[in-house]
Design a protein around this motif. Structure first.
Motif, PDB file in Angstrom:
ATOM      1  N   PHE A  49     -12.270 -16.624 -19.125  1.00 16.61           N
ATOM      2  CA  PHE A  49     -13.377 -15.719 -18.165  1.00 16.61           C
ATOM      3  C   PHE A  49     -12.597 -14.853 -17.226  1.00 16.61           C
ATOM      4  N   THR A  50     -13.234 -13.816 -16.628  1.00 14.71           N
ATOM      5  CA  THR A  50     -12.597 -12.802 -15.959  1.00 14.71           C
ATOM      6  C   THR A  50     -13.590 -12.749 -14.687  1.00 14.71           C
ATOM      7  N   LEU A  51     -12.892 -12.416 -13.596  1.00 20.77           N
ATOM      8  CA  LEU A  51     -13.542 -12.320 -12.335  1.00 20.77           C
ATOM      9  C   LEU A  51     -13.087 -10.847 -11.709  1.00 20.77           C
ATOM     10  N   ILE A  52     -13.772  -9.758 -11.639  1.00 19.52           N
ATOM     11  CA  ILE A  52     -13.278  -8.465 -11.374  1.00 19.52           C
ATOM     12  C   ILE A  52     -14.227  -8.117 -10.054  1.00 19.52           C
ATOM     13  N   HIS A  53     -13.175  -7.301  -9.208  1.00 20.02           N
ATOM     14  CA  HIS A  53     -13.900  -6.748  -7.871  1.00 20.02           C
ATOM     15  C   HIS A  53     -13.565  -5.229  -7.900  1.00 20.02           C
ATOM     16  N   TYR A  54     -14.578  -4.624  -7.387  1.00 16.00           N
ATOM     17  CA  TYR A  54     -14.622  -3.225  -7.207  1.00 16.00           C
ATOM     18  C   TYR A  54     -14.988  -2.972  -5.772  1.00 16.00           C
ATOM     19  N   ASP A  55     -13.890  -2.104  -5.136  1.00 15.38           N
ATOM     20  CA  ASP A  55     -14.051  -1.745  -3.884  1.00 15.38           C
ATOM     21  C   ASP A  55     -14.456  -0.399  -3.641  1.00 15.38           C
ATOM     22  N   PHE A  56     -15.444  -0.229  -2.993  1.00 18.25           N
ATOM     23  CA  PHE A  56     -16.353   1.128  -3.025  1.00 18.25           C
ATOM     24  C   PHE A  56     -15.289   2.135  -2.136  1.00 18.25           C
ATOM     25  N   LYS A  57     -14.546   1.638  -1.197  1.00 15.15           N
ATOM     26  CA  LYS A  57     -13.828   2.482  -0.195  1.00 15.15           C
ATOM     27  C   LYS A  57     -12.752   3.001  -1.167  1.00 15.15           C
ATOM     28  N   SER A  58     -11.967   2.252  -1.723  1.00 14.81           N
ATOM     29  CA  SER A  58     -10.637   2.710  -2.509  1.00 14.81           C
ATOM     30  C   SER A  58     -11.055   3.217  -3.729  1.00 14.81           C
ATOM     31  N   GLY A  59     -12.208   2.903  -4.284  1.00  8.06           N
ATOM     32  CA  GLY A  59     -12.752   3.410  -5.696  1.00  8.06           C
ATOM     33  C   GLY A  59     -11.835   2.482  -6.843  1.00  8.06           C
ATOM     34  N   MET A  60     -11.266   1.431  -6.352  1.00 12.87           N
ATOM     35  CA  MET A  60     -10.426   0.705  -7.496  1.00 12.87           C
ATOM     36  C   MET A  60     -11.121  -0.927  -7.874  1.00 12.87           C
ATOM     37  N   ALA A  61     -10.977  -0.985  -9.139  1.00 11.55           N
ATOM     38  CA  ALA A  61     -11.448  -2.152  -9.782  1.00 11.55           C
ATOM     39  C   ALA A  61     -10.298  -2.899 -10.302  1.00 11.55           C
ATOM     40  N   GLN A  62     -10.156  -4.096 -10.095  1.00 10.93           N
ATOM     41  CA  GLN A  62      -9.196  -5.118 -10.028  1.00 10.93           C
ATOM     42  C   GLN A  62      -9.604  -6.525 -10.683  1.00 10.93           C
ATOM     43  N   LYS A  63      -8.760  -7.122 -11.573  1.00  6.89           N
ATOM     44  CA  LYS A  63      -9.050  -8.589 -11.749  1.00  6.89           C
ATOM     45  C   LYS A  63      -8.512  -9.566 -10.644  1.00  6.89           C
ATOM     46  N   ILE A  64      -9.446 -10.580 -10.194  1.00  7.32           N
ATOM     47  CA  ILE A  64      -9.147 -11.302  -9.411  1.00  7.32           C
ATOM     48  C   ILE A  64      -8.617 -12.705 -10.196  1.00  7.32           C
TER      49      ILE A  64
END
Length: 246
Positions: free
Chosen positions: A161-176
């Motif tokens: 499984f993967t948990l992904i975070h998207y930050d609206f301020k930085s515009g970055m998507a990262q895997k937690i």
């Protein structure tokens, strides 16, 4: 600028274009560029922003799903983000999302329509997100329950499984988190297991944005074989949903 070649004019002079077509010299009006205005320009900017958000999340989902995904998924993601984050139905002003809350509908987006994990597992993972933790209850696998579809050449199974975070301020998507289990013999299966995933990146707490949880099953020819038996035709992966905190 125009040039003269073989006694004929080629190129632009003023508002006209001179060129040769089928041996004849012709003159055409130079096409005018159309400048976008008002709502059209705003819609274009919003679409560009939504497209960028979707593509950054999509790339991580695609990577997790071993590239065995439906082409339609990207289009569906754009529609979902446009409807919820850039339309009259947007949820950014909804007080329910002062805390992590699941956004309805994303779990219906299909990673791979050829085979669903529900054809193999008895249940889907139960995912709960609170202030600082994502809790996952991953179901077990029991071949005696007679799953509807299994790769005939596979002897071992694993889950991930993967948990992904998207930050609206930085515009970055990262895997937690990007977890993959050990390999289990299909004949023996595996038991249900619980996971607690801290909501932080590099020990910095995640305060808001989007969280996406996806999971999948991997198949192998043996306990030591190199590479997956998964393919675009058989790649049981799914999205549990997304959660949003404004």
């Amino acid at each position: 600028m125009a040039i003269i070649k073989n006694g004929k004019i080629h190129g632009r002079i003023g508002n006209y274009v001179y060129r040769v077509l089928n041996g004849q010299e012709i003159i055409q009006s130079y096409p005018k560029s159309v400048k976008q205005r008002g709502g059209t320009l705003l819609e274009s900017k919003n679409f560009g922003k939504i497209s960028k958000q979707s593509s950054r999340i999509y790339r991580l989902v695609k990577d997790f799903a071993l590239n065995g995904i439906n082409v339609q998924l990207y289009t569906d993601m754009i529609r979902f983000f446009k409807r919820n984050f850039s339309s009259e139905h947007e949820i950014i002003n909804d007080s329910r999302y002062d805390n992590w809350n699941e956004v309805p509908g994303f779990d219906r987006l299909v990673i791979n329509s050829n085979i669903q994990p529900g054809s193999i597992l008895t249940n889907y993972p139960d995912v709960t997100i609170n202030d600082d933790t994502c809790q996952v209850q991953f179901p077990g696998f029991d071949v005696s329950k007679k799953p509807r579809r299994i790769i005939k050449t596979a002897s071992h199974i694993a889950y991930g499984f993967t948990l992904i975070h998207y930050d609206f301020k930085s515009g970055m998507a990262q895997k937690i988190s990007d977890f993959e289990s050990e390999r289990f013999s299909i004949s023996k299966g595996f038991e249900a297991q619980s996971f607690d995933i801290p909501l932080n990146i590099n020990e910095i707490p995640i305060e808001k944005g989007i969280l996406l949880f996806a999971f999948g099953l991997r198949f192998f020819a043996s306990s030591q074989s190199f590479g997956y038996l998964n393919s675009k035709e058989f790649n049981p992966s799914a999205i549990s949903g997304i959660w949003y905190k404004r």
